[in-house]
Design a protein around this motif. Structure first.
Motif, mmCIF file in Angstrom:
data_model
loop_
_atom_site.group_PDB
_atom_site.id
_atom_site.type_symbol
_atom_site.label_atom_id
_atom_site.label_comp_id
_atom_site.label_asym_id
_atom_site.label_seq_id
_atom_site.Cartn_x
_atom_site.Cartn_y
_atom_site.Cartn_z
ATOM 1 N N TRP A 34 0.837 -1.207 0.000
ATOM 2 C CA TRP A 34 0.000 0.000 0.000
ATOM 3 C C TRP A 34 0.871 1.258 0.000
ATOM 4 O O TRP A 34 0.601 2.199 -0.738
ATOM 5 C CB TRP A 34 -0.919 -0.014 1.219
ATOM 6 N N THR A 63 -3.881 4.134 -7.720
ATOM 7 C CA THR A 63 -4.834 4.504 -6.672
ATOM 8 C C THR A 63 -5.796 3.363 -6.373
ATOM 9 O O THR A 63 -6.057 3.035 -5.212
ATOM 10 C CB THR A 63 -5.613 5.762 -7.089
ATOM 11 N N VAL A 64 -6.306 2.728 -7.424
ATOM 12 C CA VAL A 64 -7.215 1.586 -7.231
ATOM 13 C C VAL A 64 -6.467 0.434 -6.558
ATOM 14 O O VAL A 64 -6.997 -0.230 -5.652
ATOM 15 C CB VAL A 64 -7.827 1.157 -8.586
ATOM 16 N N ILE A 67 -6.082 1.172 -2.852
ATOM 17 C CA ILE A 67 -7.333 0.931 -2.123
ATOM 18 C C ILE A 67 -7.499 -0.553 -1.843
ATOM 19 O O ILE A 67 -7.836 -0.965 -0.726
ATOM 20 C CB ILE A 67 -8.532 1.493 -2.910
ATOM 21 N N PHE A 71 -7.429 -2.516 1.852
ATOM 22 C CA PHE A 71 -8.550 -3.375 2.247
ATOM 23 C C PHE A 71 -8.047 -4.759 2.652
ATOM 24 O O PHE A 71 -8.441 -5.299 3.694
ATOM 25 C CB PHE A 71 -9.560 -3.470 1.098
#
Length: 105
Positions: A34, A63-64, A67, A71
């Motif tokens: 990340w 960016t995706v 994310i 998660f």
């Protein structure tokens, strides 16, 4: 100082299960991923603002990915906490009755 009393047993060290350690290691790897993806998204975003239009797609993809990595990191760390006994497992839900108030009577 040993155990005292008639029924006192030998004390054992609290051990963290291997599965919890593996989940924790996976969470740390996902966190490192990340961090790298966020850094890359910032880098590609700043170069895209400088005039390189193809970097917008890379910044969006990073960016995706960031994310998704965050998660996965959260899910692995929560599962590691449950396996280690730090976080409680939610209680099972009661079965639902179908038909509303009238059928429940």
């Amino acid at each position: 100082m040993g155990a005292r009393g008639k029924r006192a047993g030998a004390r054992t060290k609290a051990r963290i299960p291997r599965r919890a350690l593996a989940l924790l290691a996976g969470g740390v790897v996902a966190l490192a991923l990340w961090i790298y993806l966020v850094w890359s998204a910032i880098h590609f975003g700043s170069s895209a603002r400088g005039g390189d239009d193809s970097d917008w797609w890379l910044a969006g993809a990073m960016t995706v990915g960031a994310i998704a990595a965050l998660f996965v990191c959260m899910m692995l760390l929560v599962q590691a906490g449950r396996v280690a006994g730090v976080a409680a497992t939610p209680p099972p839900k009661a079965p639902r009755t179908h038909g509303g108030k009238r059928a429940a009577r």
